[in-house]
Design a protein around this motif. Structure first.
Motif, PDB file in Angstrom:
ATOM      1  N   LEU A 190      66.356  31.750  44.961  1.00  0.00           N
ATOM      2  CA  LEU A 190      66.835  33.206  44.506  1.00  0.00           C
ATOM      3  C   LEU A 190      66.142  34.227  45.157  1.00  0.00           C
ATOM      4  O   LEU A 190      66.792  35.278  45.724  1.00  0.00           O
ATOM      5  CB  LEU A 190      67.508  33.156  43.168  1.00  0.00           C
ATOM      6  N   GLY A 191      64.711  34.227  44.948  1.00  0.00           N
ATOM      7  CA  GLY A 191      63.949  35.200  45.240  1.00  0.00           C
ATOM      8  C   GLY A 191      63.963  35.343  46.787  1.00  0.00           C
ATOM      9  O   GLY A 191      64.238  36.520  47.250  1.00  0.00           O
ATOM     10  N   LEU A 192      63.900  34.268  47.460  1.00  0.00           N
ATOM     11  CA  LEU A 192      63.974  34.491  48.947  1.00  0.00           C
ATOM     12  C   LEU A 192      65.050  35.357  49.442  1.00  0.00           C
ATOM     13  O   LEU A 192      65.167  36.065  50.193  1.00  0.00           O
ATOM     14  CB  LEU A 192      63.864  33.025  49.566  1.00  0.00           C
ATOM     15  N   LEU A 193      66.357  34.738  48.764  1.00  0.00           N
ATOM     16  CA  LEU A 193      67.564  35.636  49.281  1.00  0.00           C
ATOM     17  C   LEU A 193      67.800  36.995  48.598  1.00  0.00           C
ATOM     18  O   LEU A 193      68.121  37.717  49.678  1.00  0.00           O
ATOM     19  CB  LEU A 193      68.786  34.651  48.819  1.00  0.00           C
ATOM     20  N   ARG A 194      67.395  37.231  47.741  1.00  0.00           N
ATOM     21  CA  ARG A 194      67.555  38.673  47.167  1.00  0.00           C
ATOM     22  C   ARG A 194      66.585  39.455  48.008  1.00  0.00           C
ATOM     23  O   ARG A 194      67.094  40.593  48.208  1.00  0.00           O
ATOM     24  CB  ARG A 194      67.282  38.579  45.700  1.00  0.00           C
ATOM     25  N   THR A 195      65.397  38.994  48.169  1.00  0.00           N
ATOM     26  CA  THR A 195      64.424  39.712  48.736  1.00  0.00           C
ATOM     27  C   THR A 195      64.789  40.114  50.387  1.00  0.00           C
ATOM     28  O   THR A 195      64.545  41.102  50.913  1.00  0.00           O
ATOM     29  CB  THR A 195      62.896  38.973  48.908  1.00  0.00           C
ATOM     30  N   ALA A 196      65.673  39.035  50.850  1.00  0.00           N
ATOM     31  CA  ALA A 196      66.001  39.187  52.111  1.00  0.00           C
ATOM     32  C   ALA A 196      67.002  40.158  52.385  1.00  0.00           C
ATOM     33  O   ALA A 196      67.461  40.612  53.685  1.00  0.00           O
ATOM     34  CB  ALA A 196      66.570  37.943  52.785  1.00  0.00           C
ATOM     35  N   GLY A 197      67.930  40.728  51.121  1.00  0.00           N
ATOM     36  CA  GLY A 197      68.898  41.502  51.237  1.00  0.00           C
ATOM     37  C   GLY A 197      70.219  41.272  50.939  1.00  0.00           C
ATOM     38  O   GLY A 197      71.218  42.114  51.254  1.00  0.00           O
ATOM     39  N   PHE A 198      70.584  39.853  50.644  1.00  0.00           N
ATOM     40  CA  PHE A 198      71.525  39.419  50.402  1.00  0.00           C
ATOM     41  C   PHE A 198      72.056  40.153  48.891  1.00  0.00           C
ATOM     42  O   PHE A 198      71.374  40.373  48.006  1.00  0.00           O
ATOM     43  CB  PHE A 198      71.583  37.874  50.174  1.00  0.00           C
ATOM     44  N   PRO A 199      73.170  40.682  48.802  1.00  0.00           N
ATOM     45  CA  PRO A 199      73.749  41.201  47.512  1.00  0.00           C
ATOM     46  C   PRO A 199      73.836  39.824  46.492  1.00  0.00           C
ATOM     47  O   PRO A 199      73.979  38.740  46.804  1.00  0.00           O
ATOM     48  CB  PRO A 199      75.139  41.430  47.826  1.00  0.00           C
ATOM     49  N   ASP A 200      73.921  40.358  45.259  1.00  0.00           N
ATOM     50  CA  ASP A 200      73.506  39.277  44.237  1.00  0.00           C
ATOM     51  C   ASP A 200      74.622  38.062  44.170  1.00  0.00           C
ATOM     52  O   ASP A 200      74.440  37.113  44.319  1.00  0.00           O
ATOM     53  CB  ASP A 200      73.651  39.756  42.845  1.00  0.00           C
ATOM     54  N   ALA A 201      75.791  38.502  44.583  1.00  0.00           N
ATOM     55  CA  ALA A 201      76.907  37.483  44.489  1.00  0.00           C
ATOM     56  C   ALA A 201      77.021  36.499  45.763  1.00  0.00           C
ATOM     57  O   ALA A 201      76.980  35.441  45.532  1.00  0.00           O
ATOM     58  CB  ALA A 201      78.492  38.272  44.427  1.00  0.00           C
ATOM     59  N   GLU A 202      76.506  37.057  46.921  1.00  0.00           N
ATOM     60  CA  GLU A 202      76.353  36.407  48.024  1.00  0.00           C
ATOM     61  C   GLU A 202      75.051  35.602  47.813  1.00  0.00           C
ATOM     62  O   GLU A 202      75.262  34.347  48.221  1.00  0.00           O
ATOM     63  CB  GLU A 202      76.015  37.288  48.969  1.00  0.00           C
ATOM     64  N   ALA A 203      73.940  35.917  47.233  1.00  0.00           N
ATOM     65  CA  ALA A 203      72.759  35.360  46.967  1.00  0.00           C
ATOM     66  C   ALA A 203      73.187  33.996  46.146  1.00  0.00           C
ATOM     67  O   ALA A 203      72.556  33.030  46.323  1.00  0.00           O
ATOM     68  CB  ALA A 203      71.734  36.221  46.372  1.00  0.00           C
ATOM     69  N   VAL A 204      73.891  34.303  45.124  1.00  0.00           N
ATOM     70  CA  VAL A 204      74.015  33.213  44.097  1.00  0.00           C
ATOM     71  C   VAL A 204      74.906  32.036  44.712  1.00  0.00           C
ATOM     72  O   VAL A 204      74.467  30.909  44.528  1.00  0.00           O
ATOM     73  CB  VAL A 204      74.607  33.999  42.858  1.00  0.00           C
ATOM     74  N   GLY A 205      76.051  32.393  45.534  1.00  0.00           N
ATOM     75  CA  GLY A 205      76.659  31.506  46.089  1.00  0.00           C
ATOM     76  C   GLY A 205      75.767  30.614  47.208  1.00  0.00           C
ATOM     77  O   GLY A 205      75.859  29.354  47.295  1.00  0.00           O
ATOM     78  N   ILE A 206      74.987  31.115  48.142  1.00  0.00           N
ATOM     79  CA  ILE A 206      74.126  30.574  49.084  1.00  0.00           C
ATOM     80  C   ILE A 206      73.140  29.798  48.323  1.00  0.00           C
ATOM     81  O   ILE A 206      72.960  28.728  48.812  1.00  0.00           O
ATOM     82  CB  ILE A 206      73.530  31.695  50.134  1.00  0.00           C
ATOM     83  N   TYR A 207      72.541  30.322  47.252  1.00  0.00           N
ATOM     84  CA  TYR A 207      71.598  29.319  46.535  1.00  0.00           C
ATOM     85  C   TYR A 207      72.124  28.214  45.913  1.00  0.00           C
ATOM     86  O   TYR A 207      71.380  27.085  46.079  1.00  0.00           O
ATOM     87  CB  TYR A 207      70.909  30.293  45.348  1.00  0.00           C
ATOM     88  N   HIS A 208      73.177  28.334  45.595  1.00  0.00           N
ATOM     89  CA  HIS A 208      73.987  27.154  44.769  1.00  0.00           C
ATOM     90  C   HIS A 208      74.500  25.947  46.029  1.00  0.00           C
ATOM     91  O   HIS A 208      74.104  24.801  46.070  1.00  0.00           O
ATOM     92  CB  HIS A 208      75.321  27.695  44.507  1.00  0.00           C
ATOM     93  N   ALA A 209      74.941  26.677  47.157  1.00  0.00           N
ATOM     94  CA  ALA A 209      75.143  25.567  48.341  1.00  0.00           C
ATOM     95  C   ALA A 209      73.871  25.085  49.092  1.00  0.00           C
ATOM     96  O   ALA A 209      73.847  23.783  49.137  1.00  0.00           O
ATOM     97  CB  ALA A 209      76.117  26.332  49.315  1.00  0.00           C
ATOM     98  N   PHE A 210      72.952  25.986  49.035  1.00  0.00           N
ATOM     99  CA  PHE A 210      71.669  25.383  49.547  1.00  0.00           C
ATOM    100  C   PHE A 210      71.185  24.267  48.559  1.00  0.00           C
ATOM    101  O   PHE A 210      70.612  23.310  49.306  1.00  0.00           O
ATOM    102  CB  PHE A 210      70.759  26.588  49.758  1.00  0.00           C
TER     103      PHE A 210
END
Lengths: 237, 237
Positions: free
Chosen positions: A135-155
């Motif tokens: 989650l930290g990697l994605l949010r720091t990269a600039g993904f909005p929270d909703a997108e970050a959570v989805g991609i985290y889950h898929a990943f």
DNA sequence: ACCTGAACACCGTTCAAGT
DNA sequence: ACCTGAACACCGTTCAAGT
């Protein structure tokens, strides 16, 4: 559940076993991993593990909540090893790729254990730590929270799911000792071209691919899509 | 392996069982699926299956090569059901999405069976048919062979891997009967925000997502990437 | 406090014997 | 030709008894 299991820290006196072993969670997990590697996933049983430890099988029940609890602990151990080997570089795509391959690799290095363990997602400490990292990697990269959570889950589910699938295949190949490369070759080569034209046309390519994991490609495709989504977010902010 | 199993077509006389049942592969598989649904994956054993069929357990060994052979046959059955429900429209992306969701759905409709079966990729007839279908969709869409084979591999393994993972979670939830939604909520909500800032910041989103499968999103991301690759091939031919 | 031993209620699989 | 029954070599788990 978790009825009379004494947490490791709360243990008071430990008496050596009849055969002289002093038990601990560590020792039990390490012994179980060794047995899994040497005798396959059918080779681990409470009775055999007891014998390998030089202890009565029933003793295990005060260290783990049955074989199921031991399985969960083994899963934690594998996730933990992947995390320990990870260091972030600051490039989110590179880091996610690295972490995914480490998780997949940790399971594949103990395929027999992975078979038992995968699909037992648990919410134990090392797993939560992995979640926080991704989650930290994605949010720091600039993904909005909703997108970050989805991609985290898929990943994370993609990593665990492929780890389990590939470990299963590896464990099977190890126990049946069949030369797998040849098996795929003959399966595809033997099919009638009029009934299976697409397989026939690509049989050579299939035989070359099917013995390797599809995970690296699937991971790259997921990251492709994530990168495109990040670009889309950036251009229309 | 497959030592003295008589293939279904080659059977000559069939005598009814002591209790009057006339056995067949169909009947055995259907009964096994019913037992798995009703009693969970630990509820299926040769002895219990024999009892449910009104036959001696040892009789099963001339229909299947042990419990392992029965497991493979159950896997074939689930793949077959997904294929039977599929019809192509000519839109490759739509069709692949449809087929992926059907495979995933077929496994999830029998989670206890899927747990047993997944990761036992086999090369039996219905599976080969699924392979041919996917390869056909990709090659007809214009993917070059090497690309088609790679994407086929990632697609089919991702579908089976997620099916197994999600089935495992579902089977676990069914047997432990815990309200899972609340479990995730409490897991994430309970974590200290200073140690897990990213989880804390997205706890609500996480709780909402984690009870659903990540497969549909992972599938769309794979198809995103495939579409981009196809565009790239078309513009630089 | 911790480990042990016996006991309970199960397994999968084989194979000679029955029909 | 097909099904059965007994036998073999195992399981996980509990709990009273030992040290």
């Amino acid at each position: 559940m978790a009825k009379k299991v004494v947490p490791e820290e709360a243990r008071r006196r430990r008496r050596p076993t009849r055969q002289g072993t002093v038990l601990s969670e560590r020792l039990i997990i390490d012994t179980a991993l060794r047995m899994l590697r040497e005798h396959g996933s059918a080779g681990l049983s409470a009775r055999r593990l007891g014998a390998a430890l030089g202890a009565d099988p029933s003793t295990l029940y005060r260290y783990f909540d049955g074989m199921d609890g031991l399985t969960l602990a083994i899963g934690e151990e594998l996730i933990g090893r992947a995390l320990d080997a990870f260091t972030a570089t600051g490039d989110w795509r590179h880091d996610l790729r690295e972490l995914g391959l480490l998780i997949h690799g940790a399971y594949l290095s103990h395929p027999q254990a992975a078979v038992l363990t995968a699909g037992r997602v648990t919410g134990r400490p090392r797993e939560i730590a992995a979640d926080e990292t991704v989650l930290g990697l994605l949010r720091t990269a600039g993904f909005p929270d909703a997108e970050a959570v989805g991609i985290y889950h898929a990943f994370i589910d993609q990593s665990l799911a492929f780890a389990a699938l590939d470990a299963g295949a590896l464990a099977l190949a190890e126990t049946s000792r069949t030369s797998d490369e040849r098996q795929w070759e003959s399966t595809y080569a033997r099919l009638p071209a009029d009934e299976y034209p697409h397989i026939a046309a690509t049989a050579r390519l299939l035989a070359a691919r099917m013995n390797h994991s599809a995970y690296p490609l699937a991971l790259d495709m997921l990251l492709d899509s994530a990168e495109a989504r990040l670009r889309a977010v950036r251009t229309t902010p």
